[in-house]
Design a protein around this motif. Structure first.
Motif, mmCIF file in Angstrom:
data_model
loop_
_atom_site.group_PDB
_atom_site.id
_atom_site.type_symbol
_atom_site.label_atom_id
_atom_site.label_comp_id
_atom_site.label_asym_id
_atom_site.label_seq_id
_atom_site.Cartn_x
_atom_site.Cartn_y
_atom_site.Cartn_z
ATOM 1 N N ARG A 1 45.184 59.792 48.767
ATOM 2 C CA ARG A 1 43.929 60.266 48.114
ATOM 3 C C ARG A 1 42.081 58.981 48.853
ATOM 4 O O ARG A 1 40.921 59.599 49.245
ATOM 5 N N HIS A 2 43.109 57.907 49.580
ATOM 6 C CA HIS A 2 42.043 57.153 49.876
ATOM 7 C C HIS A 2 42.273 56.673 51.477
ATOM 8 O O HIS A 2 41.245 55.559 51.970
ATOM 9 N N PRO B 1 44.304 57.205 39.663
ATOM 10 C CA PRO B 1 43.744 56.484 41.679
ATOM 11 C C PRO B 1 42.946 56.292 41.812
ATOM 12 O O PRO B 1 41.943 55.819 42.873
ATOM 13 N N GLU B 2 41.591 57.397 41.317
ATOM 14 C CA GLU B 2 39.957 57.831 41.294
ATOM 15 C C GLU B 2 40.154 55.859 41.232
ATOM 16 O O GLU B 2 38.714 55.904 41.634
ATOM 17 N N MET B 3 40.431 55.434 40.242
ATOM 18 C CA MET B 3 39.245 54.686 39.777
ATOM 19 C C MET B 3 39.855 53.323 40.581
ATOM 20 O O MET B 3 39.044 52.408 40.384
ATOM 21 N N LEU C 1 40.837 49.085 46.507
ATOM 22 C CA LEU C 1 41.083 48.953 47.630
ATOM 23 C C LEU C 1 40.129 48.266 48.754
ATOM 24 O O LEU C 1 40.279 47.813 49.490
ATOM 25 N N LYS C 2 38.612 48.489 48.299
ATOM 26 C CA LYS C 2 38.470 48.561 49.552
ATOM 27 C C LYS C 2 37.492 46.881 49.528
ATOM 28 O O LYS C 2 37.510 45.859 50.486
ATOM 29 N N VAL C 3 37.855 46.232 48.109
ATOM 30 C CA VAL C 3 37.309 44.586 48.574
ATOM 31 C C VAL C 3 38.726 44.353 48.649
ATOM 32 O O VAL C 3 38.139 43.370 49.411
ATOM 33 N N VAL C 4 39.922 45.045 48.716
ATOM 34 C CA VAL C 4 41.211 44.208 50.041
ATOM 35 C C VAL C 4 40.239 43.767 51.034
ATOM 36 O O VAL C 4 40.510 43.180 52.404
#
Length: 187
Positions: free
Chosen positions: A30-31, A71-73, A78-81
């Protein structure tokens, strides 16, 4: 073996259970592209962006036991990491001195000035054949970069005279250059 879902490293105690592979697969599916686009826009280097995104998912795998929810939440995490990894790379690059590539003796290319020197000598010889008045106008216009009016004021002659002397001097230089060097100097 009973430790199917645990990581066993010889010489170390057993650590937390590995994350559910289905969750990691969903996160990746998804990401990945969205995260790659985000990182790529931030750093402008797609090759390094792919490395950072890969590291983000490695960290997600390592901290999978803490990943809960849909997973959407988890995209925000993931962006912060990814952002933290980018900041870490920038700081690491700034803390090291700039690397300078050592050049071998044959790697450095030195410009060949022989043609420029020969051209200068030819121009000097040609200019020495002009009358003083024409040479003074050529010097003002082409070597000093003066305008016609500035050259006229410096030489204390009318602007029209500067133009006509420049025209005649260039015509004479072309004729002398053509006679001395052949047609390749003429344009």
């Amino acid at each position: 073996m009973a430790l199917k879902n645990k990581v066993v490293v010889p010489g170390r105690p057993t650590i937390a259970p590995m994350p559910d592979d289905r969750l990691l697969y969903e996160l990746y599916r998804r990401h990945r592209l969205r995260l790659l686009s985000y990182v790529g826009r931030l750093i402008g280097d797609w090759s390094n962006a792919e490395d950072i995104v890969q590291e983000v998912f490695v960290r997600a795998w390592r901290h999978g036991h803490a990943l809960t929810g849909e997973p959407e939440m988890l995209y925000g995490w993931l962006k912060v990491v990814a952002h933290n990894l980018i900041v870490d790379r920038v700081r690491a690059r700034q803390s090291r001195p700039t690397e300078v590539q050592a050049f071998g003796e044959h790697d450095v290319e030195t410009p060949d000035t022989a043609d420029a020197v020969a051209g200068t000598l030819v121009v000097q010889d040609l200019l020495s054949c002009l009358s003083y008045e024409k040479r003074a106008v050529i010097y003002q216009l082409f070597f000093r970069g003066a305008s016609v009016n500035d050259a006229a004021a410096e030489l204390q002659i009318p602007a029209g005279t500067v133009k006509s002397r420049a025209h005649r001097a260039l015509r004479d230089l072309r004729a002398m250059a053509g006679a001395d060097l052949g047609s390749e100097v003429r344009r």
